[in-house]
Design a protein around this motif. Structure first.
Motif, PDB file in Angstrom:
ATOM      1  N   ILE A  84      11.443  35.112  14.885  1.00  0.00           N
ATOM      2  CA  ILE A  84      12.255  33.913  14.677  1.00  0.00           C
ATOM      3  C   ILE A  84      11.374  32.873  14.003  1.00  0.00           C
ATOM      4  O   ILE A  84      10.461  32.309  14.615  1.00  0.00           O
ATOM      5  N   LEU A  85      11.636  32.638  12.731  1.00  0.00           N
ATOM      6  CA  LEU A  85      10.801  31.721  11.953  1.00  0.00           C
ATOM      7  C   LEU A  85      11.165  30.268  12.202  1.00  0.00           C
ATOM      8  O   LEU A  85      10.317  29.380  12.081  1.00  0.00           O
ATOM      9  N   SER A  86      12.422  30.017  12.539  1.00  0.00           N
ATOM     10  CA  SER A  86      12.846  28.650  12.859  1.00  0.00           C
ATOM     11  C   SER A  86      14.187  28.701  13.559  1.00  0.00           C
ATOM     12  O   SER A  86      14.946  29.665  13.428  1.00  0.00           O
ATOM     13  N   GLN A  87      14.467  27.646  14.305  1.00  0.00           N
ATOM     14  CA  GLN A  87      15.760  27.510  14.977  1.00  0.00           C
ATOM     15  C   GLN A  87      16.058  26.033  15.164  1.00  0.00           C
ATOM     16  O   GLN A  87      15.249  25.293  15.742  1.00  0.00           O
ATOM     17  N   VAL A  88      17.212  25.591  14.677  1.00  0.00           N
ATOM     18  CA  VAL A  88      17.607  24.189  14.782  1.00  0.00           C
ATOM     19  C   VAL A  88      19.046  24.117  15.287  1.00  0.00           C
ATOM     20  O   VAL A  88      19.915  24.842  14.790  1.00  0.00           O
ATOM     21  N   GLN A 113      28.557  15.913   8.775  1.00  0.00           N
ATOM     22  CA  GLN A 113      27.518  14.886   8.671  1.00  0.00           C
ATOM     23  C   GLN A 113      26.107  15.445   8.804  1.00  0.00           C
ATOM     24  O   GLN A 113      25.159  14.891   8.239  1.00  0.00           O
ATOM     25  N   VAL A 114      25.951  16.548   9.533  1.00  0.00           N
ATOM     26  CA  VAL A 114      24.592  17.026   9.822  1.00  0.00           C
ATOM     27  C   VAL A 114      24.265  18.386   9.235  1.00  0.00           C
ATOM     28  O   VAL A 114      23.112  18.815   9.296  1.00  0.00           O
ATOM     29  N   ILE A 115      25.246  19.109   8.667  1.00  0.00           N
ATOM     30  CA  ILE A 115      25.005  20.492   8.248  1.00  0.00           C
ATOM     31  C   ILE A 115      23.869  20.604   7.232  1.00  0.00           C
ATOM     32  O   ILE A 115      23.005  21.488   7.335  1.00  0.00           O
ATOM     33  N   ASP A 116      23.838  19.700   6.242  1.00  0.00           N
ATOM     34  CA  ASP A 116      22.772  19.766   5.235  1.00  0.00           C
ATOM     35  C   ASP A 116      21.403  19.546   5.868  1.00  0.00           C
ATOM     36  O   ASP A 116      20.435  20.262   5.555  1.00  0.00           O
ATOM     37  N   LYS A 117      21.337  18.575   6.764  1.00  0.00           N
ATOM     38  CA  LYS A 117      20.070  18.261   7.419  1.00  0.00           C
ATOM     39  C   LYS A 117      19.609  19.418   8.309  1.00  0.00           C
ATOM     40  O   LYS A 117      18.416  19.772   8.309  1.00  0.00           O
ATOM     41  N   VAL A 118      20.531  20.008   9.047  1.00  0.00           N
ATOM     42  CA  VAL A 118      20.182  21.098   9.959  1.00  0.00           C
ATOM     43  C   VAL A 118      19.656  22.309   9.186  1.00  0.00           C
ATOM     44  O   VAL A 118      18.630  22.899   9.543  1.00  0.00           O
ATOM     45  N   VAL A 119      20.344  22.682   8.112  1.00  0.00           N
ATOM     46  CA  VAL A 119      19.909  23.829   7.311  1.00  0.00           C
ATOM     47  C   VAL A 119      18.559  23.558   6.655  1.00  0.00           C
ATOM     48  O   VAL A 119      17.666  24.415   6.656  1.00  0.00           O
ATOM     49  N   GLN A 120      18.389  22.365   6.114  1.00  0.00           N
ATOM     50  CA  GLN A 120      17.125  22.036   5.473  1.00  0.00           C
ATOM     51  C   GLN A 120      15.978  22.041   6.470  1.00  0.00           C
ATOM     52  O   GLN A 120      14.870  22.515   6.163  1.00  0.00           O
ATOM     53  N   GLU A 121      16.242  21.530   7.663  1.00  0.00           N
ATOM     54  CA  GLU A 121      15.201  21.529   8.700  1.00  0.00           C
ATOM     55  C   GLU A 121      14.826  22.951   9.100  1.00  0.00           C
ATOM     56  O   GLU A 121      13.651  23.247   9.332  1.00  0.00           O
ATOM     57  N   ALA A 122      15.813  23.846   9.171  1.00  0.00           N
ATOM     58  CA  ALA A 122      15.528  25.245   9.502  1.00  0.00           C
ATOM     59  C   ALA A 122      14.652  25.878   8.424  1.00  0.00           C
ATOM     60  O   ALA A 122      13.705  26.627   8.740  1.00  0.00           O
ATOM     61  N   LEU A 123      14.932  25.595   7.180  1.00  0.00           N
ATOM     62  CA  LEU A 123      14.103  26.122   6.095  1.00  0.00           C
ATOM     63  C   LEU A 123      12.700  25.526   6.132  1.00  0.00           C
ATOM     64  O   LEU A 123      11.698  26.239   5.961  1.00  0.00           O
ATOM     65  N   ASP A 124      12.632  24.224   6.369  1.00  0.00           N
ATOM     66  CA  ASP A 124      11.318  23.554   6.405  1.00  0.00           C
ATOM     67  C   ASP A 124      10.451  24.094   7.535  1.00  0.00           C
ATOM     68  O   ASP A 124       9.249  24.345   7.351  1.00  0.00           O
ATOM     69  N   LYS A 125      11.052  24.281   8.705  1.00  0.00           N
ATOM     70  CA  LYS A 125      10.286  24.790   9.846  1.00  0.00           C
ATOM     71  C   LYS A 125       9.821  26.220   9.628  1.00  0.00           C
ATOM     72  O   LYS A 125       8.827  26.655  10.214  1.00  0.00           O
ATOM     73  N   ALA A 126      10.553  26.950   8.796  1.00  0.00           N
ATOM     74  CA  ALA A 126      10.151  28.326   8.477  1.00  0.00           C
ATOM     75  C   ALA A 126       9.168  28.358   7.301  1.00  0.00           C
ATOM     76  O   ALA A 126       8.707  29.432   6.920  1.00  0.00           O
ATOM     77  N   ASN A 380      24.008  29.479  18.591  1.00  0.00           N
ATOM     78  CA  ASN A 380      22.762  29.261  17.870  1.00  0.00           C
ATOM     79  C   ASN A 380      22.762  30.033  16.556  1.00  0.00           C
ATOM     80  O   ASN A 380      23.553  30.958  16.352  1.00  0.00           O
ATOM     81  N   GLY A 381      21.884  29.641  15.671  1.00  0.00           N
ATOM     82  CA  GLY A 381      21.796  30.302  14.376  1.00  0.00           C
ATOM     83  C   GLY A 381      21.029  31.606  14.411  1.00  0.00           C
ATOM     84  O   GLY A 381      21.213  32.466  13.540  1.00  0.00           O
ATOM     85  N   VAL A 382      20.170  31.775  15.412  1.00  0.00           N
ATOM     86  CA  VAL A 382      19.372  33.002  15.511  1.00  0.00           C
ATOM     87  C   VAL A 382      20.271  34.223  15.647  1.00  0.00           C
ATOM     88  O   VAL A 382      20.082  35.245  14.973  1.00  0.00           O
ATOM     89  N   MET A 383      21.263  34.126  16.531  1.00  0.00           N
ATOM     90  CA  MET A 383      22.135  35.282  16.761  1.00  0.00           C
ATOM     91  C   MET A 383      22.941  35.625  15.505  1.00  0.00           C
ATOM     92  O   MET A 383      23.240  36.799  15.249  1.00  0.00           O
ATOM     93  N   ILE A 384      23.280  34.616  14.702  1.00  0.00           N
ATOM     94  CA  ILE A 384      24.024  34.857  13.467  1.00  0.00           C
ATOM     95  C   ILE A 384      23.116  35.531  12.438  1.00  0.00           C
ATOM     96  O   ILE A 384      23.510  36.502  11.778  1.00  0.00           O
TER      97      ILE A 384
END
Length: 452
Positions: A84-88, A113-126, A380-384
């Motif tokens: 798991i490289l990232s999870q937000v 309101q938050v989808i762009d931020k959440v996805v970008q944060e997941a990419l950044d953390k990975a 969570n996004g991990v399971m997806i």
């Protein structure tokens, strides 16, 4: 075996999340379903048919998973080796507390309101960009249509903009399969009990995409009953009703209020929590408990009354789970005697009381209980991402969508989408399958594609 071919379907197949001018009819979806095998396009084309090159490509698979089926906006990046490289996760706790539950329109706006931020944060953390991804996976159902659309739109923008394959994921299948990410020895077949705010589902997982539904809810799911009980008891809903009830129940006497276990006379594996909710509401009214007075401001006597009701409710709600689960395991073992595991997942599976009681049921039947860690039980996004990886390995994904798509096209989202085919003995006369089934089950779609 080389994955040099990709399983494709006709535009009307329900395996796709492609935008469609008109939603396909169920008849067309089933009769037109076909399996075309086309060579993979860059970046997945292998230069030679060697086992080593195929193995290397599998090792390098990295999938972004996006989940917006209900009230949590989630994204994660997962590698095919299980890392798991990232999870937000962005919670809508304040909205839950304000409205006493999920308000679809408000939830949709919060996701947007938050989808762009959440996805970008997941990419950044990975430590990745979209160019580093192999594919994008996204929940397309079941769930709230307004909420599902937000995630699908975002996933398609990324996949279209960066020429990435896209995988439509069944939310409940993801809850079951995430256990295979955590427990590498978990092989098919296995039993699964999936319990959340919107679903109660008992399935026999025979193989990837091959599920037999042994039981489901005929009205309200257990998570809904927890949430309503918590609301009526004046508890803090910012963490949802489940944790609040579990905590308060520790202070109460579970034998103090005699609630009836639902559906005792029905010898199947289906669930019903609507009647128990009514019993709880009447008990609260008889004790003259005022939900407007928060539990933190309640008198000692009032708090004890609330705790007794919470404990008694939880005991009865879980006894219903135990009884149905025990019968389902016996049914499943007749079909698949090699079953060794009971997977319990979904938001309610993070409840420690639920886990302890179901562990007893599993051991009674000679099975090992497997529960993902609490953070992977709730949405969570991990399971997806992981479910996307599992299907990607089988060649079940769609090609990149167009970089730009007409705004008036209709997204293929499936708010009410069965996971498996019903077991004959488990069918409930109380449910109208004709109104409940908007889409054919995931299992029936995959079976049809394999027969073409």
């Amino acid at each position: 075996m080389l994955l040099s071919l990709v399983t494709m379907a006709s535009p009307s197949t329900l395996l796709r999340i492609k935008l469609l001018p008109k939603p396909p009819s169920l008849f067309c979806a089933l009769t037109n379903l076909r399996r075309n095998q086309l060579p993979l396009k860059s970046p997945f084309t292998t230069s030679s048919s060697t086992t080593s090159s195929s193995s290397k490509r599998h090792d390098d698979v990295v999938v972004l998973g996006i989940e917006t089926s209900c009230d949590d906006t989630a994204a994660a990046v997962v590698r095919s080796d299980g890392e798991i490289l990232s999870q937000v996760v962005s919670s809508q706790a304040d909205l839950l507390a304000k409205y006493g539950g999920v308000a679809p329109k408000m939830a949709e706006e919060a996701h947007s309101q938050v989808i762009d931020k959440v996805v970008q944060e997941a990419l950044d953390k990975a430590y990745m960009t979209e160019k580093d991804l192999t594919a994008v996976a996204v929940t397309i159902g079941p769930g709230l249509s307004l909420c599902l659309r937000v995630g699908v739109q975002k996933a398609r923008r990324i996949a279209g903009g960066f020429n990435l394959p896209i995988i439509g994921v069944h939310h409940m299948e993801a809850h079951a399969l995430v256990a295979r990410l955590i427990e590498k020895d978990l092989q098919f077949p296995f039993m699964a009990l999936l319990i959340s705010g919107g679903h109660n589902l008992l399935i026999l997982a025979r193989d990837l995409g091959q599920y037999i539904q042994l039981g489901t809810t005929i009205d309200d799911a257990i998570g809904e009953a927890y949430d309503k009980t918590a609301k009526w008891l004046g508890l803090d809903l910012r963490r949802s009703g489940g944790p609040a009830i579990e905590k308060l129940a520790m202070e109460g006497n579970a034998e103090s209020v005699k609630f009836s276990i639902p559906m005792k006379q029905h010898k199947d594996c289906n669930f019903s929590y609507a009647g128990l909710k009514t019993q709880v509401r009447l008990a609260i009214e008889s004790k003259k408990i005022d939900a407007k007075i928060p539990i933190t401001s309640a008198s000692k006597e009032d708090r004890l009354s609330r705790a007794d009701i919470a404990a008694s409710f939880q005991r009865t709600a879980v006894l219903h789970l135990e009884e149905r689960c025990d019968r389902a395991i016996q049914w499943a073992l007749k079909m698949e005697p090699s079953i060794r595991h009971l997977v319990v997942s979904g938001g309610v599976a993070s409840n420690q009381y639920v886990r302890a009681r179901l562990d007893m049921v599993a051991k009674k039947n000679g099975l090992q209980l497997l529960c993902p860690p609490p953070q992977l039980c709730t949405d969570n996004g991990v399971m997806i991402a992981w479910t996307g990886i599992e299907h990607f390995r089988m060649g079940r994904y769609d090609p990149p969508p167009p970089a730009e798509e007409p705004e008036d096209f209709v997204y293929d989202i499936r708010p009410r989408w069965p996971l498996g085919e019903e077991y004959a003995e488990g069918k409930s006369e109380a449910r109208s399958l004709r109104t409940a089934r908007i889409h054919p089950s995931l299992t029936s779609i995959i079976q049809a594609s394999l027969q073409q």
